[in-house]
Write a protein that holds these residues in place. Structure first.
Motif, mmCIF file in Angstrom:
data_model
loop_
_atom_site.group_PDB
_atom_site.id
_atom_site.type_symbol
_atom_site.label_atom_id
_atom_site.label_comp_id
_atom_site.label_asym_id
_atom_site.label_seq_id
_atom_site.Cartn_x
_atom_site.Cartn_y
_atom_site.Cartn_z
ATOM 1 N N ALA A 147 0.811 -1.219 0.000
ATOM 2 C CA ALA A 147 0.000 0.000 0.000
ATOM 3 C C ALA A 147 0.840 1.263 0.000
ATOM 4 C CB ALA A 147 -0.938 -0.001 1.208
ATOM 5 N N ARG A 148 2.065 1.187 0.471
ATOM 6 C CA ARG A 148 2.965 2.347 0.501
ATOM 7 C C ARG A 148 3.962 2.278 -0.657
ATOM 8 N NH1 ARG A 148 5.493 3.460 6.247
ATOM 9 N NH2 ARG A 148 5.434 1.192 6.580
ATOM 10 N N SER A 149 3.445 1.954 -1.823
ATOM 11 C CA SER A 149 4.261 1.925 -3.044
ATOM 12 C C SER A 149 5.470 1.017 -2.901
ATOM 13 C CB SER A 149 4.700 3.345 -3.434
ATOM 14 O OG SER A 149 3.579 4.149 -3.699
ATOM 15 N N PHE A 150 5.258 -0.115 -2.263
ATOM 16 C CA PHE A 150 6.288 -1.135 -2.066
ATOM 17 C C PHE A 150 7.490 -0.582 -1.296
ATOM 18 C CE2 PHE A 150 3.707 -2.679 -5.513
ATOM 19 C CZ PHE A 150 3.583 -4.034 -5.229
ATOM 20 N N LYS A 151 7.190 0.164 -0.266
ATOM 21 C CA LYS A 151 8.238 0.646 0.632
ATOM 22 C C LYS A 151 8.792 -0.547 1.425
ATOM 23 C CE LYS A 151 8.995 3.605 4.686
ATOM 24 N NZ LYS A 151 10.211 4.251 4.169
ATOM 25 N N LYS A 152 10.095 -0.643 1.479
ATOM 26 C CA LYS A 152 10.712 -1.736 2.229
ATOM 27 C C LYS A 152 10.604 -1.456 3.714
ATOM 28 C CE LYS A 152 14.651 -4.828 1.967
ATOM 29 N NZ LYS A 152 15.977 -5.092 1.332
ATOM 30 N N ILE A 153 10.024 -2.409 4.458
ATOM 31 C CA ILE A 153 9.752 -2.182 5.878
ATOM 32 C C ILE A 153 10.483 -3.160 6.786
ATOM 33 C CG2 ILE A 153 7.513 -1.117 5.464
ATOM 34 C CD1 ILE A 153 6.217 -3.803 6.188
ATOM 35 N N GLY A 154 11.211 -4.103 6.220
ATOM 36 C CA GLY A 154 11.929 -5.042 7.074
ATOM 37 C C GLY A 154 12.608 -6.139 6.284
ATOM 38 N N GLU A 155 13.307 -6.983 7.025
ATOM 39 C CA GLU A 155 14.006 -8.120 6.443
ATOM 40 C C GLU A 155 14.019 -9.287 7.421
ATOM 41 O OE1 GLU A 155 17.979 -6.857 5.572
ATOM 42 O OE2 GLU A 155 17.452 -5.960 3.648
ATOM 43 N N HIS A 156 13.985 -10.492 6.886
ATOM 44 C CA HIS A 156 14.249 -11.713 7.643
ATOM 45 C C HIS A 156 15.451 -12.398 7.014
ATOM 46 C CE1 HIS A 156 10.571 -11.176 9.738
ATOM 47 N NE2 HIS A 156 9.770 -11.809 8.905
ATOM 48 N N SER A 157 16.161 -13.173 7.804
ATOM 49 C CA SER A 157 17.232 -13.992 7.258
ATOM 50 C C SER A 157 16.644 -15.202 6.538
ATOM 51 C CB SER A 157 18.151 -14.473 8.383
ATOM 52 O OG SER A 157 19.122 -15.382 7.886
ATOM 53 N N THR A 158 17.323 -15.662 5.481
ATOM 54 C CA THR A 158 16.955 -16.936 4.862
ATOM 55 C C THR A 158 17.745 -18.084 5.481
ATOM 56 O OG1 THR A 158 18.619 -16.911 3.102
ATOM 57 C CG2 THR A 158 16.532 -15.745 2.675
ATOM 58 N N PHE A 159 18.665 -17.750 6.381
ATOM 59 C CA PHE A 159 19.490 -18.733 7.087
ATOM 60 C C PHE A 159 20.324 -19.569 6.106
ATOM 61 C CE2 PHE A 159 15.960 -17.626 9.793
ATOM 62 C CZ PHE A 159 16.594 -17.332 11.001
ATOM 63 N N GLY A 160 20.811 -18.864 5.103
ATOM 64 C CA GLY A 160 21.669 -19.506 4.128
ATOM 65 C C GLY A 160 22.183 -18.479 3.142
ATOM 66 N N MET A 161 23.020 -18.926 2.258
ATOM 67 C CA MET A 161 23.629 -18.053 1.259
ATOM 68 C C MET A 161 22.977 -18.302 -0.101
ATOM 69 S SD MET A 161 27.740 -17.691 0.508
ATOM 70 C CE MET A 161 28.023 -16.882 2.098
ATOM 71 N N GLY A 162 22.850 -17.239 -0.885
ATOM 72 C CA GLY A 162 22.367 -17.363 -2.248
ATOM 73 C C GLY A 162 20.959 -17.889 -2.395
ATOM 74 N N PRO A 163 19.972 -17.340 -1.676
ATOM 75 C CA PRO A 163 18.604 -17.814 -1.874
ATOM 76 C C PRO A 163 18.139 -17.504 -3.299
ATOM 77 C CG PRO A 163 18.574 -15.753 -0.668
ATOM 78 C CD PRO A 163 20.019 -16.171 -0.775
ATOM 79 N N HIS A 164 17.420 -18.436 -3.882
ATOM 80 C CA HIS A 164 16.871 -18.177 -5.212
ATOM 81 C C HIS A 164 15.354 -18.047 -5.084
ATOM 82 C CE1 HIS A 164 17.333 -17.687 -9.466
ATOM 83 N NE2 HIS A 164 16.401 -18.618 -9.714
ATOM 84 N N GLU A 165 14.622 -19.107 -5.312
ATOM 85 C CA GLU A 165 13.171 -18.979 -5.181
ATOM 86 C C GLU A 165 12.746 -19.122 -3.720
ATOM 87 O OE1 GLU A 165 9.055 -20.258 -7.372
ATOM 88 O OE2 GLU A 165 10.806 -21.531 -7.673
ATOM 89 N N ILE A 166 11.872 -18.193 -3.282
ATOM 90 C CA ILE A 166 11.226 -18.303 -1.990
ATOM 91 C C ILE A 166 9.723 -18.384 -2.233
ATOM 92 C CG2 ILE A 166 13.062 -17.056 -0.797
ATOM 93 C CD1 ILE A 166 11.168 -14.634 -0.662
ATOM 94 N N MET A 167 9.026 -19.070 -1.335
ATOM 95 C CA MET A 167 7.607 -19.331 -1.561
ATOM 96 C C MET A 167 6.860 -19.281 -0.245
ATOM 97 S SD MET A 167 5.896 -22.815 -3.059
ATOM 98 C CE MET A 167 4.126 -22.916 -3.342
ATOM 99 N N LEU A 168 5.792 -18.481 -0.199
ATOM 100 C CA LEU A 168 4.899 -18.525 0.952
ATOM 101 C C LEU A 168 4.046 -19.775 0.819
ATOM 102 C CD1 LEU A 168 3.864 -16.982 3.506
ATOM 103 C CD2 LEU A 168 2.045 -16.101 2.022
ATOM 104 N N LEU A 169 4.081 -20.633 1.820
ATOM 105 C CA LEU A 169 3.376 -21.909 1.733
ATOM 106 C C LEU A 169 1.880 -21.735 1.974
ATOM 107 C CD1 LEU A 169 5.939 -24.291 3.465
ATOM 108 C CD2 LEU A 169 5.737 -23.628 1.063
ATOM 109 N N ALA A 170 1.131 -22.799 1.756
ATOM 110 C CA ALA A 170 -0.333 -22.740 1.810
ATOM 111 C C ALA A 170 -0.866 -22.359 3.177
ATOM 112 C CB ALA A 170 -0.914 -24.088 1.383
ATOM 113 N N ASP A 171 -0.076 -22.545 4.231
ATOM 114 C CA ASP A 171 -0.544 -22.159 5.567
ATOM 115 C C ASP A 171 -0.551 -20.649 5.767
ATOM 116 O OD1 ASP A 171 2.146 -21.521 5.903
ATOM 117 O OD2 ASP A 171 2.519 -23.007 7.465
ATOM 118 N N GLY A 172 0.052 -19.907 4.828
ATOM 119 C CA GLY A 172 0.090 -18.450 4.921
ATOM 120 C C GLY A 172 1.029 -17.927 5.979
ATOM 121 N N LYS A 173 1.773 -18.808 6.626
ATOM 122 C CA LYS A 173 2.619 -18.415 7.743
ATOM 123 C C LYS A 173 4.088 -18.758 7.547
ATOM 124 C CE LYS A 173 -1.169 -19.356 11.007
ATOM 125 N NZ LYS A 173 -1.580 -20.160 12.194
#
Length: 371
Positions: A147-173
């Motif tokens: 809603a804020r023109s894709f303003k970056k509001i935070g970050e989480h670690s991927t707990f690894g190097m070189g993440p490629h595809e990330i996916m929100l799973l069906a649980d939404g969490k």
């Protein structure tokens, strides 16, 4: 060889994007309601763009870009689309299917670059993107307020190097992160800097807190199998496709596998020629609408594998030169696209339903279903 085919090993990518006029065809007004697929592509004049396609493969709308795009995130509820630059790009482009307003370009911020993939939250309020912390080489999930023109509001670690595809799973969490284990920098382009010490992994991260829920690492004989693309079946199991970074003579018998929060890595049992037949690279993954079948494309080999998730066996293999893009079509069928402008419909048993070739169009790696 078709001169318009995308060479995924040689083409360089820019880091800045220019988005031109969005309505290049008279069908624009109806594109949002009739478009079935969205993909990045190289166009007839050699420029790059985003294409909205009808179900029969006709181009309904073009959104020009000055550099190559990669994967696409689609919010089905709002009709909002985001296309990410190809690794190690530093732009993303958002536009609306049913609105003629100009697209919006945003960036990952200083010290970051995109890896080409992302996913919307279930309510469409947030966008998650796979990114590189250039200074440390570690992967992060960039979090953007839509809603804020894709303003970056935070970050989480991927707990690894070189993440490629990330996916929100069906649980939404939970976010599944395919950590390729490879260190890259914009200065080095697409060169991998740590092949000898790479540590690929599949990490499951809590989308709200950023807490690591589970992590599975590639070790031993498959430590050089970089995890690239992921999808999820009807039972919640995450399926992944890898890219072999070791000696070609040591390519594993299979480079497609599965895992879960409490389920360790399991590669498919080899059938036929196995990993060598796939040329060591899976370019995209997709799941059928009923969640039963998985498709995995191998563009260097020109194959698509179809897997029955209930039995974890390969039930079909189709052949199409430079095939990469995959998307579900109907309950159990798939759409596939190639760098030679072909869009084909296939069954999970690898039977061709229909095919269309667009002259002088080179589809990029990923194809996404809109409706």
């Amino acid at each position: 060889m078709n001169s318009m085919a995308i060479d995924r090993r040689q083409m360089l990518v820019g880091t800045l994007a220019f988005v031109g006029a969005t309505a290049l065809r008279p069908e624009f007004a109806a594109a949002g309601t009739s478009a079935a697929y969205v993909t990045a592509a190289r166009l007839a004049d050699g420029s790059f763009g985003i294409l909205l396609l009808s179900a029969d493969g006709a181009i309904l709308r073009e959104v020009p870009l000055s550099a190559r795009g990669h994967d696409i995130a689609v919010d089905q509820t709002s009709g909002r689309v985001v296309v990410f630059a190809r690794r190690p790009g530093a732009f993303a482009v958002s536009f609306e299917l049913n609105n003629a307003t100009p697209p919006h370009v945003f960036t990952p911020g200083e010290g970051r670059h995109y890896f080409g993939h992302g996913s919307f939250s279930q309510d469409g309020r947030l966008l998650y993107a796979s990114e590189n912390d250039i200074a440390t080489g570690m992967g992060v999930i960039g979090i953007y307020d839509v809603a804020r023109s894709f303003k970056k509001i935070g970050e989480h670690s991927t707990f690894g190097m070189g993440p490629h595809e990330i996916m929100l799973l069906a649980d939404g969490k939970t976010i599944a992160c395919g950590n390729g284990g490879l260190d890259t920098t914009p200065e080095a382009g697409r060169e991998n800097l740590n092949v000898d010490s790479m540590q690929p992994s599949l990490a499951f991260v809590d989308a709200e807190s950023g807490k690591l829920l589970s992590k599975h690492e590639m070790t031993g004989d498959v430590q050089s199998l970089s995890i690239r693309h992921v999808t999820q079946d009807a039972n919640g199991v995450v399926w992944f496709g890898g890219q072999w970074e070791g000696s070609p003579s040591e390519t594993p018998p299979q480079i497609v596998g599965s895992a879960g929060l409490d389920r360790p890595f399991k590669l498919l049992e080899p059938q036929g020629k196995g990993g060598d037949d796939l040329k060591g690279y899976i370019g995209a993954m997709a799941v059928s609408n009923d969640g039963r079948f998985i498709a995995a494309s191998a563009p260097k080999a020109g194959h698509v594998l179809y897997v029955d998730t209930a039995t974890a066996t390969i039930i079909g293999r189709s052949d199409l030169k430079d095939v990469c893009g995959l998307a579900s079509e109907g309950a159990r069928d798939f759409a596939v696209s190639s760098g030679f402008g072909v869009i084909r419909y296939e069954t999970a048993q690898a039977s061709t339903i229909s095919e269309r070739a667009l002259q002088d169009i080179a589809f990029d790696n990923h194809l996404r279903r809109i409706a």
